[in-house]
Motif scaffolding. Sequence first.
Motif, PDB file in Angstrom:
ATOM      1  N   UNK A 196       4.982   9.699  -1.274  1.00  0.00           N
ATOM      2  CA  UNK A 196       4.573  10.024  -2.645  1.00  0.00           C
ATOM      3  C   UNK A 196       5.579  10.907  -3.370  1.00  0.00           C
ATOM      4  N   UNK A 197       6.600  11.367  -2.685  1.00  0.00           N
ATOM      5  CA  UNK A 197       7.522  12.315  -3.282  1.00  0.00           C
ATOM      6  C   UNK A 197       8.670  11.615  -3.995  1.00  0.00           C
TER       7      UNK A 197
ATOM      8  N   UNK B 248       9.856  -3.445  -9.011  1.00  0.00           N
ATOM      9  CA  UNK B 248      10.642  -2.769  -7.986  1.00  0.00           C
ATOM     10  C   UNK B 248      10.309  -3.328  -6.613  1.00  0.00           C
ATOM     11  N   UNK B 249      11.239  -3.133  -5.685  1.00  0.00           N
ATOM     12  CA  UNK B 249      11.053  -3.531  -4.287  1.00  0.00           C
ATOM     13  C   UNK B 249      11.255  -2.284  -3.436  1.00  0.00           C
ATOM     14  N   UNK B 250      10.208  -1.870  -2.728  1.00  0.00           N
ATOM     15  CA  UNK B 250      10.258  -0.640  -1.926  1.00  0.00           C
ATOM     16  C   UNK B 250      10.259  -0.993  -0.444  1.00  0.00           C
ATOM     17  N   UNK B 251      11.084  -0.295   0.306  1.00  0.00           N
ATOM     18  CA  UNK B 251      11.176  -0.498   1.751  1.00  0.00           C
ATOM     19  C   UNK B 251      10.543   0.708   2.439  1.00  0.00           C
ATOM     20  N   UNK B 252       9.471   0.464   3.185  1.00  0.00           N
ATOM     21  CA  UNK B 252       8.735   1.547   3.836  1.00  0.00           C
ATOM     22  C   UNK B 252       8.949   1.472   5.339  1.00  0.00           C
ATOM     23  N   UNK B 253       9.448   2.548   5.922  1.00  0.00           N
ATOM     24  CA  UNK B 253       9.567   2.672   7.376  1.00  0.00           C
ATOM     25  C   UNK B 253       8.185   3.029   7.913  1.00  0.00           C
ATOM     26  N   UNK B 254       7.549   2.086   8.622  1.00  0.00           N
ATOM     27  CA  UNK B 254       6.171   2.269   9.064  1.00  0.00           C
ATOM     28  C   UNK B 254       6.035   3.453  10.016  1.00  0.00           C
TER      29      UNK B 254
ATOM     30  N   UNK C 202      -0.988   0.977   6.526  1.00  0.00           N
ATOM     31  CA  UNK C 202      -0.176   1.152   5.321  1.00  0.00           C
ATOM     32  C   UNK C 202      -0.670   0.250   4.193  1.00  0.00           C
ATOM     33  N   UNK C 203      -1.131  -0.979   4.537  1.00  0.00           N
ATOM     34  CA  UNK C 203      -1.628  -1.898   3.510  1.00  0.00           C
ATOM     35  C   UNK C 203      -2.845  -1.295   2.801  1.00  0.00           C
ATOM     36  N   UNK C 204      -3.748  -0.712   3.584  1.00  0.00           N
ATOM     37  CA  UNK C 204      -4.949  -0.134   2.971  1.00  0.00           C
ATOM     38  C   UNK C 204      -4.597   1.106   2.158  1.00  0.00           C
ATOM     39  N   UNK C 205      -3.610   1.862   2.585  1.00  0.00           N
ATOM     40  CA  UNK C 205      -3.151   2.992   1.783  1.00  0.00           C
ATOM     41  C   UNK C 205      -2.593   2.516   0.439  1.00  0.00           C
ATOM     42  N   UNK C 206      -1.872   1.390   0.461  1.00  0.00           N
ATOM     43  CA  UNK C 206      -1.339   0.836  -0.783  1.00  0.00           C
ATOM     44  C   UNK C 206      -2.467   0.339  -1.692  1.00  0.00           C
ATOM     45  N   UNK C 207      -3.525  -0.231  -1.090  1.00  0.00           N
ATOM     46  CA  UNK C 207      -4.686  -0.646  -1.873  1.00  0.00           C
ATOM     47  C   UNK C 207      -5.290   0.568  -2.577  1.00  0.00           C
ATOM     48  N   UNK C 208      -5.453   1.658  -1.814  1.00  0.00           N
ATOM     49  CA  UNK C 208      -6.022   2.879  -2.392  1.00  0.00           C
ATOM     50  C   UNK C 208      -5.145   3.403  -3.531  1.00  0.00           C
TER      51      UNK C 208
ATOM     52  N   UNK D 285     -12.538   5.019   1.652  1.00  0.00           N
ATOM     53  CA  UNK D 285     -13.315   6.126   1.091  1.00  0.00           C
ATOM     54  C   UNK D 285     -12.599   7.447   1.330  1.00  0.00           C
ATOM     55  N   UNK D 286     -12.104   7.635   2.563  1.00  0.00           N
ATOM     56  CA  UNK D 286     -11.394   8.875   2.889  1.00  0.00           C
ATOM     57  C   UNK D 286     -10.125   9.035   2.054  1.00  0.00           C
ATOM     58  N   UNK D 287      -9.575   7.905   1.617  1.00  0.00           N
ATOM     59  CA  UNK D 287      -8.366   7.952   0.803  1.00  0.00           C
ATOM     60  C   UNK D 287      -8.672   8.221  -0.667  1.00  0.00           C
ATOM     61  N   UNK D 288      -9.959   8.479  -0.963  1.00  0.00           N
ATOM     62  CA  UNK D 288     -10.312   8.942  -2.305  1.00  0.00           C
ATOM     63  C   UNK D 288     -10.889   7.899  -3.229  1.00  0.00           C
ATOM     64  N   UNK D 289     -11.289   6.732  -2.697  1.00  0.00           N
ATOM     65  CA  UNK D 289     -11.857   5.687  -3.549  1.00  0.00           C
ATOM     66  C   UNK D 289     -13.381   5.766  -3.491  1.00  0.00           C
TER      67      UNK D 289
END
Length: 806
Positions: free
Chosen positions: A221-222, A467-473, A563-569, A608-612
């Motif tokens: 997020x930074x 944009x295209x973001x590359x995330x190191x899992x 990570x997919x569910x975090x992106x959904x949130x 839910x825990x991720x704030x939704x």
Amino acid sequence: MRKLALLLVLFVITEGIAKSQKSGETQKLIQLSEKFIAEENYSEAIKICDKLIEDGNKSEENHFNLGICKFNTADYLSAKSYFDIIINNFKTTQKKTNYTLTSYYYKVQTLHKLYLFDEELALIEELEKLGVDKKMQKQLVLSKKTAENAKDIYATLTPIVVTRLAILNSEFDDHTPIPSYDGMKLFFTSKRTGSTGGDILSDENKLYEDIWLWDKNKGLSKKPVNIGNTVNTPEHDATCGLSPDGNTLFIYKSGKKNPGDIWKSNYVDSAWSMPEILNENINNKKSSERHISITSEGNKIYFSSERKGGKGQRDIWESEKVDSVNWKKPVNININTPFDEEAPYILPDGKSMYFSSKGYNTMGGYDIFKVSRKDDNTWDEPQNVGFPINTVEDDVFYFPMKDEKIAYFTRKNQGQSDIYKVFIWGETEKYLMVEGIVYNIENKTNDISLENTDLKDSTYFVPKDATVSVIDIRGNVFTDIYDLNSGLGDYKFVVIPEKKYKIEYDAPNHIFDTKDIYSDKEYADNRLKYNSKLVKIISGETYKSKKLYFSPNELTIKDFNLKEIELIANALKEYPELTVNFSNSDYLTENKNPVSNQIKNSAVELIKKLGIDETRIFTDLSPDSIENNVLQYTIFDKISVQNAIAEKANRLNQDYVSKIKDVTFTAENILFEFAQNTVKIDANPELNKLAEYLTKNPESVIQITAYADAVGNTDFNKKLSEKRALMIQNYLISKGVGKNQTTIRGSGEENPLTLNMINGQWNENSKRFNRRAEFKVIKQGTQTIKIVQFQNIPEEYKNPNYDSEY
């Protein structure tokens, strides 16, 4: 050259005013447009010139002014058209005007920017025959040499990938990216808002520049942050060097009373110290010094300076250390030319250096070169690092990582600076090239003709600011965030395949898409092609569905799926109108698998825990057939989710359910003969069953993807596969299926289902399965169709790298 060009413009403008008799409002507008041009405020000048043309003023003067404005705003095709008007007038009348020669000259420069080097060389020869003064002739000699250099360099293929970094760039100038030794931190300079100088503008009419830092260790997020007012001041502060250990930052500082000096700040106790100026042997009161590089031992520096005693206006100088504070009087090194040299970067071996130069064999403006020190302590002939690092623009401030396979640099295009990342990629390297297109069809059929074999040639839209973001899992960090390469939506970058990556594709007002890269998977030719379709958020129409796969008896959500569910949130937080549904089966079928149910419930609790809020989370709204150990998520908007709820209620009506039966379509034997685009329809009654389903369910949509084996030319196989897909589509249409009920795609020899070769030999029994068609449900009808494919492939033929979600 920019100064000469501006002088030419001012000369023509002055002559135009003197020799033109204009009256009233027209004269005032022309004078105002020329004032804006002289101030390099081209956007305002264009508005006035356009108004003059609308009012009927189609003079050479106005066309020339528009050409100059378009050239200086990088609209080169438009610029060329305006210069052509003046040149064609001359060819028709054979009468020179004040704008004839300068229009020829600017067309030469425009053709160079368009990479039309042969046309440029021919036009130079044509211009020389018209008779030019000594000053322009000198420029034409240089232009001819540059065009010949650029033509040779551009024609030389190099395994290099260059991509613009979205995470570092803004709408303002961004430049001089300096990576830490491990690449986890990037220091760079920006004139964006949030600078220490606030809203104060410099003499360039831009914000003062500050030093910024992007720290990948801070998490996903930074974003880049201003390094702080200990280092930055209200005037210009810029990155100009970093010690090998990353603990000494060299800073270029300048202001209204200071042409520019080099300072340094040390990283002590987790903070940067107050900058200290380098001694007078390095900083000269009458000149500007900037961009410094220090050897790994710390006993020698190289820096650029405009001081007297050099070979050109800006040269590279060398100085040896005296003590912890002082440096010897610098010496001018032998790589300098009568033109400008800039931005030295000495490699850890102390013998090799990158730098930028306007001399040598450049493609135009600054090019990046590499040079090595010889045994006699002199430097050998610098080598141009080649296209696409170097272009017809200014390419400067090159900072490689330790192995030189990755580097960062700055490209300046008509006054705008942006930061790029370089991958020097070889076929033998253990790198994976990822490429494709990001697009949005926006409910239009992707109609692939026989001639058009690439998605670029089909009807599609490129989402703005994608944009295209590359995330190191494993590290849970962005390794990079890229812009698209062009208006065609194409992207290309390189990753180290030993890691796990999730690639996120995103754009404003769209739902993200992802592609997973597995560390234990081998990719053909070390390449992965993925075309990402983004779904635009449209009230009442938003629908994006994807399946997440779990190992048997896997009860926890981790790695890619986490990570997919975090992106959904994140998406739901950004767009409050969105909702999400989780399903592990068609709602007409009760899933009794306890593992699948637990995964679904875990996903709900996690988001839910991720704030939704739970009012935005739904379950069991999918009409699709979902296998065990699979979780499907669907993103709706608040209206489209209510439509899905209503559709479910309608389908669960007992009278309704009793009248319909699910359909199973088995696409097992839809295989093609070698090099043919025909399939024996009579031998595939299943296609007739598919046609019957589609005609009875006109709201349903199926995607047809055809493939080829790997024998023969890649382009031929691509075209052949499209013909195969088209053949099946036409057959279904002949059976009464609606034209909008099928979409087609030809994927050539990509993503083989089975091994083309076994033990180094072509194996017909295996590779024949690759000459296939695959089917995917895009939208279910009133009846649910279940597609069964490739259940009878012998184990010894299966390709372990086959991607069912390709």
